[in-house]
Design a protein around this motif. Structure first.
Motif, short mmCIF file in Angstrom:
data_model
loop_
_atom_site.label_atom_id
_atom_site.label_comp_id
_atom_site.label_asym_id
_atom_site.label_seq_id
_atom_site.Cartn_x
_atom_site.Cartn_y
_atom_site.Cartn_z
N GLY A 339 7.46 -17.43 33.65
CA GLY A 339 7.11 -18.67 32.97
C GLY A 339 7.54 -18.76 31.53
N ASP A 340 7.63 -17.62 30.85
CA ASP A 340 7.88 -17.62 29.41
C ASP A 340 9.16 -16.85 29.10
OD1 ASP A 340 5.44 -18.88 29.31
OD2 ASP A 340 4.35 -17.14 28.55
N PHE A 341 9.95 -17.41 28.20
CA PHE A 341 11.24 -16.83 27.82
C PHE A 341 11.41 -16.95 26.31
CE2 PHE A 341 11.30 -18.58 32.03
CZ PHE A 341 12.02 -17.69 32.81
N LEU A 342 11.98 -15.92 25.70
CA LEU A 342 12.15 -15.93 24.24
C LEU A 342 13.47 -15.29 23.85
CD1 LEU A 342 10.81 -16.46 21.42
CD2 LEU A 342 9.99 -14.10 21.53
N LEU A 343 14.28 -16.06 23.15
CA LEU A 343 15.47 -15.51 22.49
C LEU A 343 15.17 -15.45 21.01
CD1 LEU A 343 19.21 -16.38 23.03
CD2 LEU A 343 18.27 -16.12 20.75
N SER A 344 15.18 -14.26 20.47
CA SER A 344 14.82 -14.05 19.06
C SER A 344 16.02 -13.54 18.28
CB SER A 344 13.67 -13.05 18.96
OG SER A 344 13.32 -12.81 17.61
N GLN A 345 16.31 -14.20 17.14
CA GLN A 345 17.42 -13.80 16.26
C GLN A 345 16.81 -13.43 14.90
OE1 GLN A 345 21.22 -14.67 16.98
NE2 GLN A 345 21.43 -13.08 15.44
N PRO A 346 16.29 -12.21 14.76
CA PRO A 346 15.63 -11.83 13.51
C PRO A 346 16.58 -11.66 12.33
CG PRO A 346 15.72 -9.95 14.99
CD PRO A 346 16.21 -11.13 15.76
N THR A 347 17.83 -11.32 12.62
CA THR A 347 18.84 -11.17 11.56
C THR A 347 20.14 -11.82 12.03
OG1 THR A 347 19.89 -9.12 12.32
CG2 THR A 347 17.83 -8.91 11.07
N ALA A 348 21.09 -11.89 11.14
CA ALA A 348 22.38 -12.49 11.49
C ALA A 348 23.19 -11.60 12.42
CB ALA A 348 23.18 -12.78 10.22
N ASP A 349 22.75 -10.38 12.64
CA ASP A 349 23.57 -9.42 13.37
C ASP A 349 23.08 -9.10 14.78
OD1 ASP A 349 25.49 -8.93 11.31
OD2 ASP A 349 23.91 -7.89 10.23
N GLY A 350 21.98 -9.69 15.21
CA GLY A 350 21.54 -9.33 16.54
C GLY A 350 20.44 -10.23 17.07
N PHE A 351 20.48 -10.46 18.40
CA PHE A 351 19.41 -11.20 19.05
C PHE A 351 18.99 -10.45 20.32
CE2 PHE A 351 23.23 -13.00 21.08
CZ PHE A 351 22.88 -13.02 22.44
N THR A 352 17.78 -10.72 20.75
CA THR A 352 17.27 -10.14 21.99
C THR A 352 16.70 -11.27 22.85
OG1 THR A 352 15.07 -9.76 21.05
CG2 THR A 352 16.67 -7.95 20.90
#
Length: 903
Positions: A339-352
């Motif tokens: 049900g839940d999805f998250l794309l996180s970009q904490p810095t300019a160099d990487g996302f999860t």
């Protein structure tokens, strides 16, 4: 009528006082009438990236016209490259003093446009059905053709609903703001609050037929508190299934108490399809795509059949369930629904990317990458919605979140500040270091170049504007559609008038097209390109990214650490110091480079919002360069300067930047609240008296008044400028007095003005550039002569200054940058020797800010640095901006005086 010679111009200065010449040729002859014009090149709008984009969701751009070319109500039409008519919407942006059109804005709808368009006078073609706007007491409804959007006039929702074919696919679009009352690193208990948008005003700024603009204002409210004002504009284009959204967030809280831990735009998406027909999409880096179903049918121990697997992977509705392999059909209820999805970009160099089945259960890591392009989708075969967050990886910490996709309504959110990141901490970065008096603060300035004053380094009143996009879709797009959506979001395509066409209209001051016809001209052009490329590279290498930082560059360099002086007082963020913004925009005008346009655009967005106060006691003023964009205690008009925004406005017709400039027409009122010279020896002026400099203050304000006069034709803004001109000319030392007592009500300077006070910064913040335009259209002989005198004598040899004034003018700092004043005087007076002197000054050395043509760039790697970098030890941003502006103006005004070699 013949074109006047420079000898004629010299006579005009002596007899009539004012000429009116702009780059590219004469705009007015001796009698003030329009001089003969050369035929205009075709008025074309071309893609700045050189090729048509894969997806066009509508375009707006500006076009300049020579004085007297077309009346204010002239209609225009557009033709594609093949001659086909294209529906066009036109409106005026600015007028010449005779009332003729100076700038027009044009809009075309969504769809393929080929290589570009040609604009010509004539009745616009109606084209296909366009944008329809319907207003009622309760709401504004906008239909683009594919989709219909409903904007309620009050409540928390910015958009109540979006429908496709009569079916609601998106609803309740609103803003969300989450705060903590302490940073997480503190040991005290942390209280959290959530605020949602409350709409106060809704206005229809444009109502088609090609483009509609809806403007909303309000605050974020939670409980009994409403704060953090917002301004949001939605742009609807004919034929588009998406809306462009410009979101402005104004921080008016307390930096010591209001720690933002989430800032976003969220929407509800009805979910009607079977769980295995519901799809989630995240665009990754470049053309990458993360694509999964809420209930996956692939990878199972039992195979549902290729038709089911292929359809789900493609995002199509799967075949009827009774055709599914029986073991899978019987076990569907045992396949987890995510049900839940998250794309996180904490810095300019990487996302999860991670997902979970529901709150209360663990998050599962899925994938990751470098720089996500910032589009998320949730929906199914019967429809869905997507949201795009511009500059997603450039302005972290950002995130895209989908919640409740397994329920009846999913929540789709673009986080401008991600809740899973450290809180937004805007407190001042040190404790004052014992500085309590102006004398101690001056001592601090002398060591770190930071102008510190207790409680002045506040973020209260700054803003940030972010571009987003909302899609209302009737089905899940095909996989190969998402890269085009990603490009539209991450690198929006732009139609723009060509540099040659803009230059031919004689607008925006003294600039010329690149010319490599001689070795020395070629060296200057090569150096311009080198500096532009260097700064573009530094943004990437130094990671000048982030919510509050993206768009700015650093001020000065530390060769020992091989880093820009990010932590050393006034040497850190540049904050428009010495007109970096203007250098970038004039560089774009000359060459039409897409990368330069986007760098300048980002800087305009940043410096006009983050570096300027929009509410509170410093409203209308900007903050001098420093470790934090708002940290320095020097608040001045030289930073909020409309001169730095107006080129972008005229090229794009951007309403938000238009607002920023209009907000500055009463910017001199801020001088009654903030005594800029309070720390100087002569800063203790009588109560109620204001002292304003002619360059950093008045000339900056002239940029706003001149632009407002152009935009509206209202003579009071011209009169405001004239009042200042004539009163400066009446002072004994005129511009050489540097500043004088100023009356905010009348715009008049007063006093004897009998003391020389020549400052090297007075003409370093756009004063030369705005004077070229002002003096072309406002003929005040006494002031014209006063400005020419300043241009002629500022950089004059010391002996000549003594002979003229009885004393030297001072240290004459920034001589290289001021060479453009000498060039202007030479051009106006037709003085060949003065033109040659301008180039001698330009190529000379004298202070650290000056540059030459041969500063070397050195590459560092290994243990000397954290990451491989390129270093130009002799380059400062001050020097770069002033070198670039001088080169541009000198080449435009006195190219014939340029030596053929040397430098």
């Amino acid at each position: 009528m013949t074109t006047p010679t420079r000898r004629d111009l010299m006579m005009q200065v002596a007899l009539a006082g004012s000429t009116a010449l702009l780059a590219g040729g004469p705009a007015l002859a001796r009698d003030g009438k329009a001089a003969p014009r050369k035929p205009l090149p075709p008025t074309q709008a071309m893609w700045i990236d050189g090729a048509p984009p894969p997806l066009n969701a509508g375009q707006t751009w500006g076009v300049p016209w020579p004085q007297g070319a077309y009346p204010r109500k002239q209609a225009f039409r557009a033709r594609a490259a093949d001659g086909a008519a294209v529906a066009l919407q036109t409106w005026p942006l600015a007028y010449w003093p005779d009332g003729s059109l100076k700038w027009t804005a044009h809009a075309v709808g969504a769809g393929a446009l080929g290589a570009g368009l040609t604009i010509e006078p004539g009745k616009a073609d109606a084209g296909a059905p366009g944008v329809r706007v319907t207003e009622s007491p309760a709401a504004v409804e906008v239909s683009t053709g594919p989709a219909t959007w409903r904007f309620p006039r009050d409540g928390s929702a910015l958009i109540a609903s979006a429908t496709r074919g009569g079916r609601e696919v998106l609803r309740n679009v609103r803003l969300v703001l989450q705060t903590q009352d302490a940073p997480e690193i503190d040991t005290a208990p942390v209280g959290r609050k959530t605020f949602e948008s409350v709409v106060d005003k809704v206005a229809v700024e444009q109502n088609g037929p090609v483009r509609a603009v809806i403007r909303l204002e309000g605050r974020h409210k939670g409980g009994d508190r409403a704060w953090a004002p917002f301004i949001v504009r939605f742009y609807a284009y004919a034929g588009a299934d998406s809306l462009r959204m410009m979101h402005t967030f104004i921080f008016d809280g307390d930096a010591a108490k209001d720690f933002v831990c989430g800032l976003g735009v969220t929407a509800d998406v009805p979910m009607a399809d079977e769980l295995y027909d519901r799809h989630v999409r995240f665009t990754g880096q470049d053309s990458g795509l993360w694509a999964e179903a809420v209930k996956p049918l692939t990878g199972l121990r039992r195979d549902p059949g290729a038709a089911f697997r292929d359809a789900q992977i493609a995002g199509r509705k799967v075949p009827p369930a009774d055709q599914m392999a029986a073991p899978v059909r019987a076990g569907l209820h045992l396949i987890p629904a995510w049900g839940d999805f998250l794309l996180s970009q904490p810095t300019a160099d990487g996302f999860t990317i991670r997902k979970r089945t529901a709150p209360g259960h663990a998050w599962i890591h899925s994938d990751g990458g470098g720089r996500a392009s910032g589009v998320a989708y949730v929906g199914g075969a019967s429809g869905g919605a997507a949201i795009g967050l511009g500059n997603f990886w450039r302005a972290p910490p950002t995130a895209l979140e989908i919640q409740g996709a397994a329920g009846e309504v999913a929540r789709l959110t673009a986080w401008l500040w991600s809740p899973d990141a450290p809180v937004m901490d805007t407190r001042f970065y040190h404790d004052g270091l014992g500085m309590e008096t102006h004398a101690q603060e001056t001592e601090g300035l002398n060591i770190t170049y930071e102008d510190y004053e207790k409680d002045w380094g506040t973020p209260t009143g700054i803003a940030r504007t972010t571009e987003l996009r909302l899609w209302a879709l009737d089905t899940t797009p095909a996989r190969d559609a998402f890269p085009a959506m990603a490009q539209l979001n991450d690198k929006p395509p732009r139609l723009m008038a060509t540099p040659e066409r803009i230059h031919a209209a004689n607008v925006l001051g003294a600039w010329s097209l690149p010319d490599r016809s001689t070795p020395q001209k070629a060296r200057i052009e090569d150096r311009q390109d080198q500096l532009l490329n260097f700064y573009l590279g530094q943004i990437a290498q130094r990671r000048w990214y982030g919510f509050w930082d993206y768009g700015d560059v650093m001020h000065s360099y530390d060769v020992d650490r091989h880093v820009w002086r990010y932590d050393i007082g006034g040497f850190a963020w540049d904050n428009s110091e010495l007109s970096t913004d203007l250098w970038l925009w004039l560089s774009y005008l000359r060459g039409g480079r897409a990368d330069v346009f986007r760098m300048a655009e980002a800087m305009t967005r940043h410096t006009g919002e983050v570096d300027v106060y929009h509410v509170g006691p410093y409203r209308g003023l900007g903050t001098r360069h420093g470790v934090q964009h708002w940290g320095d205690s020097s608040k001045q008009p030289r930073v909020s300067n409309a001169i730095y925004r107006r080129i972008y406005y005229y090229l794009t017709a951007d309403e938000r930047v238009g607002d920023l400039m209009r907000d500055l027409v009463d910017g001199d009122e801020a001088l009654t609240r903030v005594n800029i010279g309070r720390k100087l020896e002569d800063g203790a002026w009588p109560k109620g008296e204001i002292r304003a400099s002619f360059g950093t203050d008045w000339s900056s304000l002239c940029g706003a008044w001149f632009t407002e006069w152009e935009r509206t034709g209202d003579p009071r803004w011209r009169d405001r400028i004239v009042a200042g001109m004539n009163s400066i000319a009446a002072l004994q030392k005129q511009w050489f007095a540097g500043s004088a007592t100023y009356d905010v009500k009348t715009g008049v300077f007063s006093g004897a003005g009998d003391k020389m006070a020549v400052g090297h910064l007075n003409a370093a913040f756009g004063a030369p550039e705005i004077h070229v335009e002002m003096l072309a259209l406002i003929r005040e002989p006494a002031y014209d002569k006063a400005w020419l005198d300043y241009c002629r004598w500022y950089n004059a040899p010391r002996a000549e200054q003594i002979a003229q004034f009885g004393r030297p003018l001072g240290a004459n700092g920034l001589r290289q940058g001021h060479s453009r004043l000498t060039a202007y005087a030479a051009w106006r007076l037709g003085d060949k020797a003065l033109g040659e002197r301008a180039w001698t000054e330009f190529f000379g050395r004298g202070v650290v800010e000056d540059l030459n043509l041969s500063t070397a760039t050195k590459h560092f790697a290994g243990s000397d640095v954290l990451s491989p970098i390129d270093e130009a030890a002799g380059v400062t941003t001050n020097g770069t901006a002033q070198w670039g502006l001088a080169a541009i103006m000198n080449l435009a005004l006195v190219p014939e005086a340029l030596p053929t070699s040397g430098g």
